[in-house]
Design a protein around this motif. Sequence first.
Motif, mmCIF file in Angstrom:
data_model
loop_
_atom_site.group_PDB
_atom_site.id
_atom_site.type_symbol
_atom_site.label_atom_id
_atom_site.label_comp_id
_atom_site.label_asym_id
_atom_site.label_seq_id
_atom_site.Cartn_x
_atom_site.Cartn_y
_atom_site.Cartn_z
ATOM 1 N N SER A 1 -18.481 157.397 -29.684
ATOM 2 C CA SER A 1 -19.237 156.196 -29.306
ATOM 3 C C SER A 1 -20.229 156.520 -28.198
ATOM 4 O O SER A 1 -20.074 157.519 -27.478
ATOM 5 N N GLN A 2 -21.204 155.665 -28.044
ATOM 6 C CA GLN A 2 -22.186 155.820 -26.982
ATOM 7 C C GLN A 2 -21.503 155.706 -25.627
ATOM 8 O O GLN A 2 -21.806 156.466 -24.701
ATOM 9 N N ALA A 3 -20.578 154.783 -25.484
ATOM 10 C CA ALA A 3 -19.878 154.590 -24.215
ATOM 11 C C ALA A 3 -19.114 155.847 -23.807
ATOM 12 O O ALA A 3 -19.124 156.232 -22.633
ATOM 13 N N ASP A 4 -18.453 156.491 -24.772
ATOM 14 C CA ASP A 4 -17.725 157.726 -24.469
ATOM 15 C C ASP A 4 -18.683 158.822 -24.011
ATOM 16 O O ASP A 4 -18.396 159.564 -23.070
ATOM 17 N N ALA A 5 -19.815 158.942 -24.678
ATOM 18 C CA ALA A 5 -20.806 159.954 -24.313
ATOM 19 C C ALA A 5 -21.350 159.693 -22.911
ATOM 20 O O ALA A 5 -21.474 160.620 -22.097
ATOM 21 N N GLU A 6 -21.652 158.455 -22.609
ATOM 22 C CA GLU A 6 -22.193 158.112 -21.295
ATOM 23 C C GLU A 6 -21.160 158.318 -20.187
ATOM 24 O O GLU A 6 -21.491 158.790 -19.102
ATOM 25 N N SER A 7 -19.910 158.006 -20.456
ATOM 26 C CA SER A 7 -18.853 158.241 -19.467
ATOM 27 C C SER A 7 -18.714 159.731 -19.178
ATOM 28 O O SER A 7 -18.558 160.139 -18.022
ATOM 29 N N TRP A 8 -18.770 160.538 -20.234
ATOM 30 C CA TRP A 8 -18.631 161.980 -20.077
ATOM 31 C C TRP A 8 -19.739 162.547 -19.210
ATOM 32 O O TRP A 8 -19.480 163.310 -18.280
ATOM 33 N N VAL A 9 -20.986 162.198 -19.499
ATOM 34 C CA VAL A 9 -22.092 162.773 -18.716
ATOM 35 C C VAL A 9 -22.026 162.262 -17.276
ATOM 36 O O VAL A 9 -22.351 162.992 -16.341
ATOM 37 N N GLY A 10 -21.546 161.039 -17.073
ATOM 38 C CA GLY A 10 -21.381 160.524 -15.719
ATOM 39 C C GLY A 10 -20.329 161.290 -14.937
ATOM 40 O O GLY A 10 -20.439 161.455 -13.722
ATOM 41 N N GLU A 11 -19.326 161.763 -15.625
ATOM 42 C CA GLU A 11 -18.247 162.508 -14.973
ATOM 43 C C GLU A 11 -18.615 163.963 -14.709
ATOM 44 O O GLU A 11 -18.215 164.542 -13.704
ATOM 45 N N PHE A 12 -19.401 164.578 -15.608
ATOM 46 C CA PHE A 12 -19.638 166.015 -15.532
ATOM 47 C C PHE A 12 -21.079 166.410 -15.218
ATOM 48 O O PHE A 12 -21.428 167.581 -15.340
ATOM 49 N N TYR A 13 -21.922 165.451 -14.784
ATOM 50 C CA TYR A 13 -23.328 165.800 -14.590
ATOM 51 C C TYR A 13 -23.522 166.885 -13.526
ATOM 52 O O TYR A 13 -24.402 167.739 -13.663
ATOM 53 N N THR A 14 -22.708 166.930 -12.485
ATOM 54 C CA THR A 14 -22.875 167.985 -11.476
ATOM 55 C C THR A 14 -22.509 169.351 -12.057
ATOM 56 O O THR A 14 -23.169 170.346 -11.760
ATOM 57 N N ASP A 15 -21.469 169.405 -12.887
ATOM 58 C CA ASP A 15 -21.092 170.665 -13.537
ATOM 59 C C ASP A 15 -22.198 171.128 -14.483
ATOM 60 O O ASP A 15 -22.485 172.332 -14.579
ATOM 61 N N LEU A 16 -22.803 170.191 -15.199
ATOM 62 C CA LEU A 16 -23.898 170.532 -16.109
ATOM 63 C C LEU A 16 -25.089 171.068 -15.320
ATOM 64 O O LEU A 16 -25.696 172.073 -15.703
ATOM 65 N N ALA A 17 -25.419 170.418 -14.215
ATOM 66 C CA ALA A 17 -26.539 170.864 -13.377
ATOM 67 C C ALA A 17 -26.295 172.271 -12.843
ATOM 68 O O ALA A 17 -27.225 173.086 -12.772
ATOM 69 N N GLU A 18 -25.051 172.582 -12.497
ATOM 70 C CA GLU A 18 -24.714 173.924 -12.012
ATOM 71 C C GLU A 18 -24.927 174.987 -13.088
ATOM 72 O O GLU A 18 -25.134 176.151 -12.767
ATOM 73 N N GLN A 19 -24.884 174.594 -14.353
ATOM 74 C CA GLN A 19 -25.113 175.531 -15.453
ATOM 75 C C GLN A 19 -26.575 175.548 -15.914
ATOM 76 O O GLN A 19 -26.898 176.084 -16.971
ATOM 77 N N GLY A 20 -27.458 174.926 -15.140
ATOM 78 C CA GLY A 20 -28.888 174.987 -15.441
ATOM 79 C C GLY A 20 -29.448 173.819 -16.209
ATOM 80 O O GLY A 20 -30.600 173.842 -16.623
ATOM 81 N N VAL A 21 -28.667 172.764 -16.383
ATOM 82 C CA VAL A 21 -29.154 171.585 -17.098
ATOM 83 C C VAL A 21 -29.900 170.691 -16.102
ATOM 84 O O VAL A 21 -29.369 170.330 -15.065
ATOM 85 N N ASP A 22 -31.148 170.353 -16.434
ATOM 86 C CA ASP A 22 -31.944 169.469 -15.588
ATOM 87 C C ASP A 22 -32.032 168.058 -16.152
ATOM 88 O O ASP A 22 -32.057 167.095 -15.407
ATOM 89 N N THR A 23 -32.103 167.959 -17.491
ATOM 90 C CA THR A 23 -32.197 166.648 -18.137
ATOM 91 C C THR A 23 -31.279 166.605 -19.341
ATOM 92 O O THR A 23 -30.925 167.637 -19.913
ATOM 93 N N VAL A 24 -30.909 165.380 -19.730
ATOM 94 C CA VAL A 24 -30.101 165.169 -20.931
ATOM 95 C C VAL A 24 -30.750 164.098 -21.788
ATOM 96 O O VAL A 24 -31.397 163.181 -21.281
ATOM 97 N N THR A 25 -30.595 164.242 -23.089
ATOM 98 C CA THR A 25 -31.095 163.266 -24.048
ATOM 99 C C THR A 25 -29.932 162.880 -24.953
ATOM 100 O O THR A 25 -29.277 163.751 -25.524
ATOM 101 N N LEU A 26 -29.665 161.574 -25.073
ATOM 102 C CA LEU A 26 -28.577 161.097 -25.913
ATOM 103 C C LEU A 26 -29.044 161.016 -27.364
ATOM 104 O O LEU A 26 -30.089 160.424 -27.659
#
Length: 86
Positions: free
Chosen positions: A46-71
């Motif tokens: 679901s969209q809600a699950d995807a949004e919750s996940w990125v909200g929880e792990f956005y700092t970890d993603l940024a540490e791996q070189g992610v600057d932006t995300v597209t759903l």
Amino acid sequence: MAKLPDEPPTFRPSSAVPRAWRWRLQDASGEEVAITGELAGQSFSSQADAESWVGEFYTDLAEQGVDTVTLVEADRVVYGPMSLHP
């Protein structure tokens, strides 16, 4: 004894294939980033699950070189790119 007809199913299985929600992870130039570890290859029901996940792990993603995300839902862009930086 009389034979009764079979009981019809109360719920019929959906004929539609569930759509997978996922994040397209991009660097500052817009190129896709391949991340590693437990965060790699995540998809959501679901969209809600995807949004919750990125909200929880956005700092970890940024540490791996992610600057932006597209759903993305299946092949449809829902929104983005959205920055992971303040």
